[in-house]
Design a protein around this motif. Structure first.
Motif, mmCIF file in Angstrom:
data_model
loop_
_atom_site.group_PDB
_atom_site.id
_atom_site.type_symbol
_atom_site.label_atom_id
_atom_site.label_comp_id
_atom_site.label_asym_id
_atom_site.label_seq_id
_atom_site.Cartn_x
_atom_site.Cartn_y
_atom_site.Cartn_z
ATOM 1 N N MET A 30 0.854 -1.175 0.000
ATOM 2 C CA MET A 30 0.000 0.000 0.000
ATOM 3 C C MET A 30 0.893 1.229 0.000
ATOM 4 O O MET A 30 1.890 1.284 0.695
ATOM 5 N N ARG A 31 0.513 2.194 -0.726
ATOM 6 C CA ARG A 31 1.278 3.432 -0.794
ATOM 7 C C ARG A 31 1.052 4.273 0.450
ATOM 8 O O ARG A 31 0.119 4.055 1.217
ATOM 9 N N THR A 32 1.885 5.267 0.617
ATOM 10 C CA THR A 32 1.781 6.116 1.797
ATOM 11 C C THR A 32 0.493 6.928 1.839
ATOM 12 O O THR A 32 0.092 7.386 2.890
ATOM 13 N N ASP A 33 -0.182 7.102 0.685
ATOM 14 C CA ASP A 33 -1.445 7.842 0.684
ATOM 15 C C ASP A 33 -2.627 6.952 1.058
ATOM 16 O O ASP A 33 -3.761 7.399 1.083
ATOM 17 N N GLY A 34 -2.359 5.681 1.345
ATOM 18 C CA GLY A 34 -3.397 4.782 1.822
ATOM 19 C C GLY A 34 -4.211 4.091 0.753
ATOM 20 O O GLY A 34 -5.179 3.402 1.069
ATOM 21 N N VAL A 35 -3.844 4.262 -0.510
ATOM 22 C CA VAL A 35 -4.569 3.599 -1.587
ATOM 23 C C VAL A 35 -3.593 2.981 -2.585
ATOM 24 O O VAL A 35 -2.431 3.365 -2.648
ATOM 25 N N ALA A 36 -4.109 2.033 -3.334
ATOM 26 C CA ALA A 36 -3.352 1.414 -4.424
ATOM 27 C C ALA A 36 -4.090 1.698 -5.728
ATOM 28 O O ALA A 36 -5.320 1.689 -5.766
ATOM 29 N N TRP A 37 -3.323 1.971 -6.774
ATOM 30 C CA TRP A 37 -3.882 2.313 -8.078
ATOM 31 C C TRP A 37 -3.504 1.290 -9.124
ATOM 32 O O TRP A 37 -2.458 0.658 -9.028
ATOM 33 N N GLU A 38 -4.324 1.139 -10.141
ATOM 34 C CA GLU A 38 -3.950 0.437 -11.362
ATOM 35 C C GLU A 38 -4.670 1.124 -12.505
ATOM 36 O O GLU A 38 -5.759 1.650 -12.340
ATOM 37 N N ALA B 260 -8.011 1.267 -4.708
ATOM 38 C CA ALA B 260 -8.446 0.406 -3.607
ATOM 39 C C ALA B 260 -7.772 0.832 -2.313
ATOM 40 O O ALA B 260 -6.671 1.397 -2.326
ATOM 41 N N ALA B 261 -8.447 0.561 -1.204
ATOM 42 C CA ALA B 261 -7.900 0.838 0.127
ATOM 43 C C ALA B 261 -8.209 -0.346 1.034
ATOM 44 O O ALA B 261 -9.291 -0.941 0.950
ATOM 45 N N ALA B 262 -7.272 -0.686 1.885
ATOM 46 C CA ALA B 262 -7.455 -1.788 2.828
ATOM 47 C C ALA B 262 -8.312 -1.347 4.003
ATOM 48 O O ALA B 262 -8.243 -0.200 4.452
ATOM 49 N N VAL B 263 -9.117 -2.273 4.498
ATOM 50 C CA VAL B 263 -9.850 -2.098 5.747
ATOM 51 C C VAL B 263 -8.982 -2.760 6.809
ATOM 52 O O VAL B 263 -8.723 -3.963 6.735
ATOM 53 N N LEU B 264 -8.489 -1.971 7.762
ATOM 54 C CA LEU B 264 -7.557 -2.480 8.765
ATOM 55 C C LEU B 264 -8.231 -2.699 10.113
ATOM 56 O O LEU B 264 -9.117 -1.931 10.505
ATOM 57 N N ASP B 265 -7.789 -3.751 10.831
ATOM 58 C CA ASP B 265 -8.306 -3.986 12.179
ATOM 59 C C ASP B 265 -7.536 -3.114 13.176
ATOM 60 O O ASP B 265 -6.679 -2.309 12.792
ATOM 61 N N GLN B 266 -7.822 -3.281 14.463
ATOM 62 C CA GLN B 266 -7.203 -2.452 15.494
ATOM 63 C C GLN B 266 -5.694 -2.612 15.555
ATOM 64 O O GLN B 266 -4.982 -1.708 15.956
ATOM 65 N N ALA B 267 -5.184 -3.772 15.135
ATOM 66 C CA ALA B 267 -3.742 -4.021 15.141
ATOM 67 C C ALA B 267 -3.069 -3.586 13.837
ATOM 68 O O ALA B 267 -1.864 -3.708 13.690
ATOM 69 N N GLY B 268 -3.878 -3.107 12.884
ATOM 70 C CA GLY B 268 -3.329 -2.677 11.605
ATOM 71 C C GLY B 268 -3.249 -3.769 10.556
ATOM 72 O O GLY B 268 -2.648 -3.577 9.505
ATOM 73 N N ALA C 135 -10.201 -6.626 4.926
ATOM 74 C CA ALA C 135 -10.912 -6.613 3.646
ATOM 75 C C ALA C 135 -10.362 -5.436 2.850
ATOM 76 O O ALA C 135 -9.406 -4.788 3.282
ATOM 77 N N ALA C 136 -10.977 -5.168 1.722
ATOM 78 C CA ALA C 136 -10.589 -4.009 0.915
ATOM 79 C C ALA C 136 -11.830 -3.405 0.276
ATOM 80 O O ALA C 136 -12.832 -4.089 0.067
ATOM 81 N N VAL C 137 -11.735 -2.134 -0.012
ATOM 82 C CA VAL C 137 -12.764 -1.427 -0.758
ATOM 83 C C VAL C 137 -12.101 -0.979 -2.057
ATOM 84 O O VAL C 137 -10.996 -0.424 -2.034
ATOM 85 N N ALA C 138 -12.748 -1.250 -3.186
ATOM 86 C CA ALA C 138 -12.176 -0.883 -4.476
ATOM 87 C C ALA C 138 -13.242 -0.275 -5.368
ATOM 88 O O ALA C 138 -14.434 -0.566 -5.226
ATOM 89 N N LEU C 139 -12.782 0.546 -6.275
ATOM 90 C CA LEU C 139 -13.658 1.173 -7.255
ATOM 91 C C LEU C 139 -12.969 1.083 -8.607
ATOM 92 O O LEU C 139 -11.782 1.389 -8.724
ATOM 93 N N THR C 140 -13.707 0.658 -9.613
ATOM 94 C CA THR C 140 -13.175 0.554 -10.976
ATOM 95 C C THR C 140 -14.091 1.327 -11.908
ATOM 96 O O THR C 140 -15.313 1.268 -11.774
ATOM 97 N N TRP C 141 -13.490 2.065 -12.854
ATOM 98 C CA TRP C 141 -14.272 2.859 -13.794
ATOM 99 C C TRP C 141 -13.565 2.915 -15.138
ATOM 100 O O TRP C 141 -12.361 2.671 -15.219
ATOM 101 N N GLU C 142 -14.342 3.244 -16.163
ATOM 102 C CA GLU C 142 -13.771 3.426 -17.489
ATOM 103 C C GLU C 142 -12.927 4.694 -17.495
ATOM 104 O O GLU C 142 -13.396 5.752 -17.089
ATOM 105 N N SER C 143 -11.704 4.576 -17.954
ATOM 106 C CA SER C 143 -10.793 5.722 -17.980
ATOM 107 C C SER C 143 -11.374 6.896 -18.750
ATOM 108 O O SER C 143 -11.217 8.053 -18.353
ATOM 109 N N SER C 144 -12.068 6.622 -19.816
ATOM 110 C CA SER C 144 -12.604 7.684 -20.673
ATOM 111 C C SER C 144 -13.787 8.423 -20.048
ATOM 112 O O SER C 144 -14.171 9.483 -20.529
ATOM 113 N N ARG C 145 -14.354 7.898 -18.968
ATOM 114 C CA ARG C 145 -15.534 8.510 -18.358
ATOM 115 C C ARG C 145 -15.211 9.438 -17.202
ATOM 116 O O ARG C 145 -16.110 9.943 -16.547
#
Length: 73
Positions: free
Chosen positions: A1-9, A21-29, A33-43
């Motif tokens: 994971m990058r320092t900004d807390g998200v991963a890109w592709e 995408a961003a990781a869902v972290l527990d109390q210990a870090g 799980a993860a939350v992700a969003l995908t979209w068409e680049s042209s939109r």
């Protein structure tokens, strides 16, 4: 994971699509799980990516708060 807390592709999984995408972290870090969003680049303009990343990170933090009872970290 990058320092900004998200991963890109961009086009690495499917040509013409971007994801953030961003990781869902527990109390210990540890990732639960993860939350992700995908979209068409042209939109979406390039600068929208930062806003979408922020929203994904907020969603991951909210899920972590609900699951663990507090924000991770």
């Amino acid at each position: 994971m990058r320092t900004d807390g998200v991963a890109w592709e961009s086009g690495e999984v499917t040509d013409g699509f971007r994801s953030v995408a961003a990781a869902v972290l527990d109390q210990a870090g540890w990732p639960l799980a993860a939350v992700a969003l995908t979209w068409e680049s042209s939109r979406s303009e390039e600068d929208r990516g930062s806003l979408l990343a922020e929203r994904v990170r907020e969603a991951a933090d909210e899920i972590a708060r609900v699951v663990s009872g507090r924000r991770p970290g």
